[in-house]
Motif scaffolding. Sequence first.
Motif, PDB file in Angstrom:
ATOM      1  N   GLN A   1      -3.253  -4.690  15.873  1.00 23.97           N
ATOM      2  CA  GLN A   1      -2.145  -5.247  15.083  1.00 23.97           C
ATOM      3  C   GLN A   1      -2.289  -6.189  14.302  1.00 23.97           C
ATOM      4  N   ASN A   2      -3.172  -7.245  14.592  1.00 21.69           N
ATOM      5  CA  ASN A   2      -3.233  -8.443  13.539  1.00 21.69           C
ATOM      6  C   ASN A   2      -4.310  -7.870  12.488  1.00 21.69           C
ATOM      7  N   PHE A   3      -5.350  -6.950  12.874  1.00 21.36           N
ATOM      8  CA  PHE A   3      -6.569  -6.465  12.001  1.00 21.36           C
ATOM      9  C   PHE A   3      -5.729  -5.919  10.999  1.00 21.36           C
ATOM     10  N   PHE A   4      -4.867  -4.805  11.099  1.00 21.68           N
ATOM     11  CA  PHE A   4      -4.308  -4.117  10.137  1.00 21.68           C
ATOM     12  C   PHE A   4      -3.330  -4.873   9.276  1.00 21.68           C
ATOM     13  N   ARG A   5      -3.049  -6.185   9.610  1.00 20.61           N
ATOM     14  CA  ARG A   5      -2.221  -7.010   8.708  1.00 20.61           C
ATOM     15  C   ARG A   5      -3.042  -7.802   7.650  1.00 20.61           C
TER      16      ARG A   5
ATOM     17  N   ASP B   1       4.467   5.225   3.809  1.00 18.39           N
ATOM     18  CA  ASP B   1       4.978   6.543   4.397  1.00 18.39           C
ATOM     19  C   ASP B   1       5.046   7.188   2.990  1.00 18.39           C
ATOM     20  N   SER B   2       3.780   8.103   2.607  1.00 16.14           N
ATOM     21  CA  SER B   2       3.782   8.806   1.544  1.00 16.14           C
ATOM     22  C   SER B   2       4.736  10.033   1.558  1.00 16.14           C
ATOM     23  N   ASN B   3       5.217  10.616   2.479  1.00 18.72           N
ATOM     24  CA  ASN B   3       6.108  11.574   2.367  1.00 18.72           C
ATOM     25  C   ASN B   3       7.696  10.931   2.098  1.00 18.72           C
ATOM     26  N   GLU B   4       7.936   9.827   2.405  1.00 18.37           N
ATOM     27  CA  GLU B   4       8.867   9.309   1.803  1.00 18.37           C
ATOM     28  C   GLU B   4       9.173   9.016   0.667  1.00 18.37           C
ATOM     29  N   ILE B   5       8.062   8.433  -0.112  1.00 17.77           N
ATOM     30  CA  ILE B   5       7.913   8.335  -1.520  1.00 17.77           C
ATOM     31  C   ILE B   5       8.052   9.453  -2.093  1.00 17.77           C
ATOM     32  N   LYS B   6       7.111  10.648  -1.677  1.00 14.17           N
ATOM     33  CA  LYS B   6       7.273  11.980  -2.276  1.00 14.17           C
ATOM     34  C   LYS B   6       8.834  12.566  -2.209  1.00 14.17           C
ATOM     35  N   GLU B   7       9.423  12.287  -1.045  1.00 16.39           N
ATOM     36  CA  GLU B   7      10.972  13.053  -1.041  1.00 16.39           C
ATOM     37  C   GLU B   7      11.873  12.143  -1.925  1.00 16.39           C
TER      38      GLU B   7
ATOM     39  N   ASP C   1       6.992  18.286  -9.225  1.00 17.61           N
ATOM     40  CA  ASP C   1       6.236  18.229  -8.234  1.00 17.61           C
ATOM     41  C   ASP C   1       5.739  16.680  -8.023  1.00 17.61           C
ATOM     42  N   VAL C   2       5.440  16.294  -6.677  1.00 17.95           N
ATOM     43  CA  VAL C   2       4.880  15.167  -6.645  1.00 17.95           C
ATOM     44  C   VAL C   2       3.811  15.105  -5.535  1.00 17.95           C
ATOM     45  N   THR C   3       2.577  14.438  -5.842  1.00 17.35           N
ATOM     46  CA  THR C   3       1.529  14.270  -4.894  1.00 17.35           C
ATOM     47  C   THR C   3       1.104  12.844  -4.867  1.00 17.35           C
ATOM     48  N   ILE C   4       1.231  12.534  -3.636  1.00 21.95           N
ATOM     49  CA  ILE C   4       0.751  10.957  -3.306  1.00 21.95           C
ATOM     50  C   ILE C   4      -0.337  10.710  -2.211  1.00 21.95           C
ATOM     51  N   THR C   5      -1.346  10.038  -2.887  1.00 16.58           N
ATOM     52  CA  THR C   5      -2.628  10.192  -2.275  1.00 16.58           C
ATOM     53  C   THR C   5      -3.244   8.733  -2.193  1.00 16.58           C
ATOM     54  N   LYS C   6      -3.284   8.292  -0.813  1.00 19.43           N
ATOM     55  CA  LYS C   6      -4.198   7.069  -0.372  1.00 19.43           C
ATOM     56  C   LYS C   6      -5.575   7.105  -0.602  1.00 19.43           C
ATOM     57  N   LYS C   7      -5.965   6.750  -1.956  1.00 21.79           N
ATOM     58  CA  LYS C   7      -7.408   7.176  -2.231  1.00 21.79           C
ATOM     59  C   LYS C   7      -8.429   6.063  -1.704  1.00 21.79           C
ATOM     60  N   SER C   8      -7.909   4.942  -1.318  1.00 24.18           N
ATOM     61  CA  SER C   8      -9.073   4.180  -0.553  1.00 24.18           C
ATOM     62  C   SER C   8      -8.159   2.630  -0.117  1.00 24.18           C
ATOM     63  N   LEU C   9      -8.588   2.065   1.073  1.00 24.00           N
ATOM     64  CA  LEU C   9      -7.978   0.937   1.229  1.00 24.00           C
ATOM     65  C   LEU C   9      -7.640  -0.031   0.008  1.00 24.00           C
ATOM     66  N   GLY C  10      -6.403  -0.276  -0.130  1.00 28.18           N
ATOM     67  CA  GLY C  10      -5.948  -1.025  -1.416  1.00 28.18           C
ATOM     68  C   GLY C  10      -5.351  -0.315  -2.643  1.00 28.18           C
ATOM     69  N   GLU C  11      -5.730   0.914  -2.483  1.00 27.11           N
ATOM     70  CA  GLU C  11      -5.388   1.913  -3.679  1.00 27.11           C
ATOM     71  C   GLU C  11      -4.707   3.057  -3.460  1.00 27.11           C
TER      72      GLU C  11
ATOM     73  N   ASN D   1       1.411  -3.400   2.540  1.00 35.25           N
ATOM     74  CA  ASN D   1       0.389  -2.866   3.708  1.00 35.25           C
ATOM     75  C   ASN D   1       0.117  -1.389   3.285  1.00 35.25           C
ATOM     76  N   ILE D   2      -1.005  -0.990   3.058  1.00 34.11           N
ATOM     77  CA  ILE D   2      -1.133   0.658   2.638  1.00 34.11           C
ATOM     78  C   ILE D   2      -0.955   1.421   4.138  1.00 34.11           C
ATOM     79  N   ILE D   3      -1.378   0.868   5.120  1.00 34.85           N
ATOM     80  CA  ILE D   3      -1.251   1.442   6.668  1.00 34.85           C
ATOM     81  C   ILE D   3       0.114   1.806   6.931  1.00 34.85           C
ATOM     82  N   TYR D   4       1.066   0.883   6.435  1.00 32.06           N
ATOM     83  CA  TYR D   4       2.625   1.260   6.928  1.00 32.06           C
ATOM     84  C   TYR D   4       3.409   1.841   5.662  1.00 32.06           C
TER      85      TYR D   4
END
Length: 239
Positions: A20-24, A62-68, A78-88, A57-60
């Motif tokens: 929990q603390n690590f991902f924050r 929701d790509s599908n929510e942004i897409k919708e 059409d929309v494509t959301i990609t978490k390319k790397s941590l922080g991007e 925080n990229i972990i939390y």
Amino acid sequence: MKVRLLILNIIMYLVYMLPQNFFRLDYFNINKVDIQENANMLQPELTKLSEKLYNKNIIYIDSNEIKEFLEKDVRVEDVTITKKSLGEISINVKEKDLSYYAVIGKNIYLVDKAGEIFAYLNEKDVEEVPFIVANSEDEIKEITEFLNEISDLAIFKNISQIYKINDKEFVIILKDGVKIKTNRIEENDEVNKEKQNKRYLIAQQLYFNMSKERKIDYIDLRFNDYIIKYLGDNKWEMM
């Protein structure tokens, strides 16, 4: 026994709390939102979205929510959301392609292949596509269906505008001002489709050949015999 229970509780606490603390950690915060360069109409909205996502925080996320959310915009194909790397995170929005302009009253709209209005004229760079002059959105869809049926023919590239004159009859105006009066064959089978395509193939042959000799006023395709009227003449010819 108590010592073992205490150790077990400590282990469980660490298993639960450490992630929990690590991902924050700030390490997981978004520091770059990559907006692909193919959504010019939506740039203001995408800029605002980028500002909202920045430092989240990229972990939390929701790509599908942004897409919708983005796909609710009528301009979006059409929309494509990609978490390319941590922080991007990358956002690729494909806007609808312009197939026709539509004129209703004093307004000019952008229309897609399905006959749906998705924007105003000033929202996109001007392109060389036919103008549909109509009285309603339903009429735009009807004329769009008709234009789609003949879009593979050579004469289609010469269409400047089209409007409806009654229930199933249309007037096509070519770029040089020549009018083609026509009607739509409703039966959706291969025989009638072939018949309709043949009619326009003959029309384009007449247009390309006869216009070299004299200026054509209109070609009428509504009857078994094709009628050609030349500009300035009181008579017309049957082909």
